[in-house]
Scaffold this active site. Sequence first.
Site, PDB file in Angstrom:
ATOM      1  N   HIS A  42       1.056  -1.099   0.167  1.00  0.00           N
ATOM      2  CA  HIS A  42       0.037   0.182  -0.127  1.00  0.00           C
ATOM      3  C   HIS A  42       0.938   1.256  -0.630  1.00  0.00           C
ATOM      4  O   HIS A  42       2.001   1.536   0.383  1.00  0.00           O
ATOM      5  CB  HIS A  42      -1.284  -0.324   1.133  1.00  0.00           C
ATOM      6  CG  HIS A  42      -2.331  -0.547   0.913  1.00  0.00           C
ATOM      7  ND1 HIS A  42      -3.136  -0.706   0.259  1.00  0.00           N
ATOM      8  CD2 HIS A  42      -3.035  -1.143   1.924  1.00  0.00           C
ATOM      9  CE1 HIS A  42      -3.996  -1.019   0.030  1.00  0.00           C
ATOM     10  NE2 HIS A  42      -4.057  -2.166   1.456  1.00  0.00           N
ATOM     11  N   CYS A  57       0.008   1.267  -5.544  1.00  0.00           N
ATOM     12  CA  CYS A  57      -0.968   2.527  -6.354  1.00  0.00           C
ATOM     13  C   CYS A  57      -0.574   3.726  -7.066  1.00  0.00           C
ATOM     14  O   CYS A  57       0.465   3.997  -5.415  1.00  0.00           O
ATOM     15  CB  CYS A  57      -2.493   1.965  -5.298  1.00  0.00           C
ATOM     16  SG  CYS A  57      -3.285   0.570  -5.127  1.00  0.00           S
TER      17      CYS A  57
END
Length: 220
Positions: A135, A198
Amino acid sequence: MRIIMRLAGVLLIAAAVVLFFWQDIREHFTDRVNDRVIEAFQNGDDEVEVNSVESFITGIEPDTSANTEVEEEDNLEARGINISDDMAGILNIDSADISEPLYYGPVTESKMRNGISFVHEDDHLDMQNIPISGHRVEGAGIRFNYLDRAEIGDTIELVTREDVREYEITEIFNVEPSQVEVMDQNGDSPQELTLITCDSYNPETLLFEERMIVKAEIIE
């Protein structure tokens, strides 16, 4: 009444301070747990205790099946993170201030809260292309949040229970989420890491529209 009003004012100020520094607090507690996990892994331990305050602040999820005993004077419930079976190693990227526990796949939200993870259930340390997902935690220097600080030529260190492997970053690029071919195996090519996180957050859709890919080839 004055005492109550003053107490309420103090509580509101304290809450505002906590909210203002929340990401710093989260980063501090996460680093503290990470240090214990990494040290325990290096020492060959089976489990690391995480108390309820640490779990609440960091989002790290201990193993609910663990039956860790705590001393009587400790009124915080402590549960353990299973590192003997779940943890594959430690990933270090000095240039990006990254030092994270690496867990076996498949990647899950729980593992992403606890560190970074192999993508698939059958991913392993001896495959040609090792895909690792993490993440980006906005505002906190944990997980892969600073991965964009890495540059081509930088070194990545993968510490396992058996050895320490070094990789050199060879490519950094973005892809669409559907472009999973970046994880394909490439026959007899040198072993490489494929780090995935991401990127390109769209505030209108509340989605990350791209994936940042960092490729690194093993240094023989």
